[in-house]
Design a protein around this motif. Sequence first.
Motif, short mmCIF file in Angstrom:
data_model
loop_
_atom_site.label_atom_id
_atom_site.label_comp_id
_atom_site.label_asym_id
_atom_site.label_seq_id
_atom_site.Cartn_x
_atom_site.Cartn_y
_atom_site.Cartn_z
N MET A 85 54.20 30.53 4.00
CA MET A 85 54.91 31.44 4.88
C MET A 85 54.61 30.90 6.10
O MET A 85 55.36 30.93 7.19
CB MET A 85 54.76 32.73 4.66
CG MET A 85 55.51 33.16 3.12
SD MET A 85 55.44 34.85 2.97
CE MET A 85 56.07 35.61 4.28
N LEU A 86 53.10 30.98 6.51
CA LEU A 86 52.70 30.71 7.85
C LEU A 86 53.26 29.32 8.29
O LEU A 86 53.46 29.14 9.43
CB LEU A 86 51.13 30.75 8.04
CG LEU A 86 50.59 32.15 7.68
CD1 LEU A 86 49.16 31.95 7.60
CD2 LEU A 86 50.96 33.13 8.88
N ARG A 87 52.92 28.46 7.37
CA ARG A 87 53.48 26.86 7.52
C ARG A 87 54.99 27.00 7.90
O ARG A 87 55.29 26.11 8.89
CB ARG A 87 53.03 26.08 6.33
CG ARG A 87 53.18 24.53 6.78
CD ARG A 87 52.85 23.79 5.51
NE ARG A 87 52.94 22.41 5.77
CZ ARG A 87 54.07 21.54 5.66
NH1 ARG A 87 55.17 22.26 5.39
NH2 ARG A 87 53.83 20.52 5.85
N ALA A 88 55.85 27.65 7.38
CA ALA A 88 57.10 27.51 7.41
C ALA A 88 57.51 28.31 8.88
O ALA A 88 58.41 27.86 9.48
CB ALA A 88 58.09 28.43 6.57
N PRO A 112 52.55 23.24 10.58
CA PRO A 112 51.35 22.85 9.94
C PRO A 112 50.19 23.14 10.82
O PRO A 112 49.15 23.88 10.09
CB PRO A 112 51.45 21.40 9.75
CG PRO A 112 52.94 21.15 9.57
CD PRO A 112 53.65 21.90 10.77
N ALA A 113 49.87 22.66 12.01
CA ALA A 113 48.81 22.88 12.87
C ALA A 113 48.72 24.34 13.22
O ALA A 113 47.53 24.85 12.95
CB ALA A 113 48.83 22.09 13.98
N ARG A 132 41.00 21.32 3.59
CA ARG A 132 40.78 19.90 3.54
C ARG A 132 41.84 19.14 2.76
O ARG A 132 41.96 18.04 2.74
CB ARG A 132 39.41 20.13 2.51
CG ARG A 132 38.12 20.31 3.36
CD ARG A 132 37.04 20.06 2.34
NE ARG A 132 36.71 20.62 1.25
CZ ARG A 132 36.32 21.86 0.91
NH1 ARG A 132 35.75 22.60 1.96
NH2 ARG A 132 36.18 22.36 -0.16
N GLY A 133 42.47 20.04 1.68
CA GLY A 133 43.51 19.42 0.98
C GLY A 133 44.99 19.73 1.46
O GLY A 133 45.99 19.50 0.91
N SER A 134 45.31 20.22 2.79
CA SER A 134 46.51 20.60 3.04
C SER A 134 47.69 19.53 2.97
O SER A 134 48.82 19.83 2.57
CB SER A 134 46.60 21.41 4.45
OG SER A 134 46.01 20.42 5.36
N GLY A 135 47.39 18.36 3.33
CA GLY A 135 48.21 17.04 3.52
C GLY A 135 48.75 16.88 2.10
O GLY A 135 50.16 16.66 1.73
N GLN A 136 47.62 16.85 0.83
CA GLN A 136 48.18 16.89 -0.45
C GLN A 136 48.98 18.12 -0.94
O GLN A 136 49.94 17.76 -1.66
CB GLN A 136 46.97 16.47 -1.34
CG GLN A 136 47.15 16.23 -2.69
CD GLN A 136 46.01 15.77 -3.39
OE1 GLN A 136 45.01 15.90 -3.07
NE2 GLN A 136 46.16 15.53 -4.97
#
Length: 320
Positions: A1-4, A8-9, A33-37
């Motif tokens: 929800m925060l990302r939307a 991302p940053a 650490r794994g946000s991209g994946q």
Amino acid sequence: MLRAAFGPAAAEAKLKARQGHAYEPRLVDLFVRGSGQLTAGLDDTTWDAVLALEPEPHTQMSEQEFDAACLAMADFADLKSPYSVGHSRAVAVLAGDAARRCGLPEGDATDLTRAGLLHDIGQVAVPARIWLKPTAFSESDWEQVRLHTYYGERVLARPAALARLGAIVAQHHERCDGSGYHRGARGPALSVQGKILAAAEAYPNKIETRPHRAALTEHTAAAALKREGRLDGEAVAGVLEAAGHSVPVRKHLVAGLTGREVDVLRSIALGQSMKETARTLGISPKTVDNHTQSVYAKIGVKTRGGATLFAIEHGLYAPG
């Protein structure tokens, strides 16, 4: 929800700021650490794609399970404030009972009970500090409060079974003179179910304590609702009778139509033949014809087109 909501940053920055408070520190570190994946392809993922990931066999909720789910969401929403605990349950009981007293079909009464349970789900998106404010809302507060009906409608918008209820939920703070929210719709644009839910929400709201005021007595609350003027009179009568007050309900909320006549009107609006309507409702074609003639007489029309328009104008048209 925060990302939307923030990108991302900014989402990662908010997670780190809340680390050790709202969020478990170890989980925040793992996500960052794994946000991209973890978020790869998320922006392109559709609702249908998510549903397709459900392991087989795909199951459907029973009516009882659906009711239990609505009840769970109601209690979750009401926990936003200690002053609202049990509010949605009370609204649901009044809404369903009032629908029956106003002569609506059992299916509508069931929908209203469920909409009553879900009506405040959108308040979860409004900051708790507003619901707990010990003084009257400021204009700035109201700007956020008015959005909770919109949020509720949007939360319920995707699944068809919930979207039908969401359309009712969206109207629980509308008023017949257009002074309500979030659309400011007037009487003719409000569905019968919406009018009943608005009255069913208003009564318990008055007899419950709020941070900025004491609860009204049941007698005082009933008198206030009768004087309100902005709520539908028949809906108010149905709700007050359901709450135990001695108020005659004339069942004229939908032009004096009985529950069965509303069912027939819906079939007419959907273009069903007399035989199709008879099969759907489990009655004889002759009985359908008698109901049809009664419907036409009560609503003052002579054609299927006129009946369809009436159904649409009164929130009774239910395609699909």
